[in-house]
Design an enzyme around this catalytic site. Structure first.
Site, short mmCIF file in Angstrom:
data_model
loop_
_atom_site.label_atom_id
_atom_site.label_comp_id
_atom_site.label_asym_id
_atom_site.label_seq_id
_atom_site.Cartn_x
_atom_site.Cartn_y
_atom_site.Cartn_z
N LYS A 78 -34.32 -17.10 -25.43
CA LYS A 78 -33.12 -17.81 -25.88
C LYS A 78 -32.32 -18.29 -24.67
CE LYS A 78 -29.18 -16.93 -28.99
NZ LYS A 78 -28.64 -15.99 -29.97
N SER A 153 -28.07 -17.73 -34.67
CA SER A 153 -28.06 -18.72 -33.62
C SER A 153 -29.40 -18.84 -32.89
CB SER A 153 -26.97 -18.38 -32.60
OG SER A 153 -27.21 -17.13 -31.98
N SER A 177 -27.90 -13.10 -35.44
CA SER A 177 -28.61 -14.22 -34.81
C SER A 177 -30.09 -14.02 -34.56
CB SER A 177 -27.94 -14.57 -33.49
OG SER A 177 -26.82 -15.34 -33.76
N1 GLN Z 1 -23.66 -16.28 -37.27
C1 GLN Z 1 -23.06 -15.35 -36.38
C2 GLN Z 1 -21.93 -16.00 -35.64
O1 GLN Z 1 -21.82 -17.17 -35.70
C3 GLN Z 1 -24.10 -14.76 -35.53
C4 GLN Z 1 -23.92 -14.85 -34.08
C5 GLN Z 1 -24.87 -14.06 -33.27
O2 GLN Z 1 -25.44 -13.07 -33.73
N2 GLN Z 1 -25.00 -14.43 -32.01
O3 GLN Z 1 -21.14 -15.36 -35.01
#
Ligand code: GLN
Length: 474
Positions: A78, A153, A177
């Site tokens: 990532k 994400s 994410s």
């Molecule tokens: N959807 C979550 C957010 O927007 C997940 C983010 C993450 O785990 N990095 O904060």
């Protein structure tokens, strides 16, 4: 079967039996990236040259017998995770030109074994999002249906693994994410316990929530990678000193006597899709048939997890992102005075969602609102932790859907931040409590889109969580 379609386990065996070389395996992944990345947009950077050099080195290690479990295995990372000598943008233009001088600890461990860094995955900028549409490098498309999102994400990593552009990926999960894109793309993804894997070198989003974990094709592969990356790190004082178990040695579990909790709050949600519910319930029956005892449980504070998450995470974001000011790293915007350097660099370098979170967090931490928002949210976070502590004296693991629905249409929620926040509803409780959660595929809906099921366990119960996940068959 093509080489890039192999699991880690299969690739390991093939490399050791000299059925193919690490260079051939790497080339197969690079070819797949060339063929598919223009449609999926899963990679921001592809390390074509260096990957082939690393692969040749891995072949030497294999020939000499100095290989380790991940020698010669191509993996993707990532882009919110630092990789030495390889551009790491976090999917935001403010770091468009940033090349870290060091590897994150988890990446260092894999590269030292001869794992091959094949490229950097697109994601929601700095991990803020649930659809990969908050990337400043364009959205990632779902390999099962190009009109759908890949989840977020870590959508690029999920799409890359699902589409066989790499053998596995390393990503980050603050509030879902890893698990949600794994579920949307039909692969396995685990958020480990907070402190199990080092966060050193991960671009910090919300430091008390961030975790790093693998995204793989099978649970067995998950165990292989966890055995390599887990453990205490002197560069991250929040890592726990507990010994790293051998995750891989015995993934078989006799389910008789195992108490599997089904929390009613997760199944009573209005927005829970009928097909998702049916596929998950079928698996619960399947676990029961294999000898597990199914227990209905309740986690009454679950309903506050989203609100707690979306106060505390932006608060930590507002503090962590002070470092991205156009002065210390990355891109500096044109300006005639210092204030405008900060303002213009952030204006041009951050997408809307990052700015929104910095503002929400700054507000929640301000002296006038601290007690009402930040402090209250911390208190409720403790109640969520206590909810889990209590329930884990009644059951060994919990099972839930990973997401209330399968992958949605690109653009369907991108104009509505609250709708996107709600996508995390089943994942933020584990994030608040710092416990492990794994998402495993349980089949596809009628539209052909994958559905995932989540298994959660007490802190540091990754072995058990993986063993249960390994019993789930599509
Ligand atoms: N959807 C979550 C957010 O927007 C997940 C983010 C993450 O785990 N990095 O904060």
């Amino acid at each position: 079967m093509k080489l890039n379609e192999l699991t880690i386990k299969e690739a390991q065996t093939g490399l050791r039996e000299k059925k193919f070389t690490a260079v051939e395996l790497t080339q197969a992944c690079l070819d797949r990236i060339k063929e598919r990345n223009k449609d999926l947009n899963a990679f921001i950077t592809v390390c074509e040259e260096s990957a082939l050099v690393e692969a040749a080195r891995a072949d030497e290690m294999l020939a000499k017998g100095t290989d380790s479990p991940l020698t010669g295995i191509p993996f993707a990372v990532k882009d919110a995770i630092c990789t030495a000598g390889v551009r790491s943008t976090g999917s935001a233009k403010i770091l468009d030109n940033y090349t870290p001088p060091y590897d994150a600890t988890v990446i260092k461990k894999i590269r030292e074994q001869g794992g091959i860094l094949i490229g950097k995955n697109n994601c929601d900028a700095f991990g803020h999002g649930a659809s990969n549409e908050n990337s400043m490098y364009g959205p990632v498309r779902n390999p099962h249906d190009l009109s759908k999102v890949s989840g977020g994400s870590s959508g690029g990593s999920a799409a890359a693994v699902a589409d066989n552009m790499c053998i596995f990926a390393i990503a980050e999960d603050t509030g879902g994410s890893i698990r949600q894109p794994a579920s949307f793309c039909g692969i396995v993804g685990m958020r480990p316990s907070y402190g199990r894997n080092s966060r050193f070198g991960i671009m910090p989003m919300a430091s008390s929530y961030d975790t790093v974990g693998p995204m793989t094709k099978t649970v067995e592969d998950m165990a292989i990678v966890m055995s390599v990356i887990a453990g205490a790190d002197k560069l991250d004082s929040t890592t726990v000193p507990e010994e790293v178990p051998n995750y891989e040695s015995n993934l078989n579990l006799d389910l008789s006597g195992l108490r599997v909790g089904v929390p009613k709050e997760y199944f009573e949600l209005d927005g829970l899709d009928k097909e998702v519910r049916e596929l998950v319930e079928k698996q619960i029956k399947n676990l029961e048939k294999q000898g597990a005892t199914i227990v209905d449980v309740s986690l009454p504070f679950t309903k506050y997890a989203m609100a707690v998450y979306y106060v505390l995470v932006p608060s930590e974001v507002s503090s962590n992102f002070g470092r991205l000011d156009g002065v210390r790293y990355g891109v500096r915007a044109e300006a005639s005075n210092l204030f405008d350097v900060y303002a213009n660099s952030r204006e041009q370098g951050f997408p809307e969602e990052v700015k929104r979170r910095i503002m929400i967090g700054t507000y929640a931490l301000s002296s006038g609102y601290y007690d009402a928002y930040y402090k209250k949210a911390q208190q409720v976070r403790t109640l969520i932790c206590l909810d889990f502590d209590r329930v884990f004296s009644e059951v060994d693991v919990l099972v839930t859907p990973t997401s209330p629905y399968a992958a949605f249409e690109l653009g369907a929620k991108s104009q509505d931040p609250i709708a996107l926040y709600l996508a995390d509803v089943f994942m933020s409780p584990a994030a608040c409590a710092g416990i492990p959660g794994i998402s495993v595929p349980v089949g596809k809906n009628k539209a052909g889109l994958p559905v995932g099921m989540q298994v959660m366990g007490p802190r540091l119960s990754e072995v058990l969580v993986m063993k249960v996940a390994n019993k789930i068959t599509q």
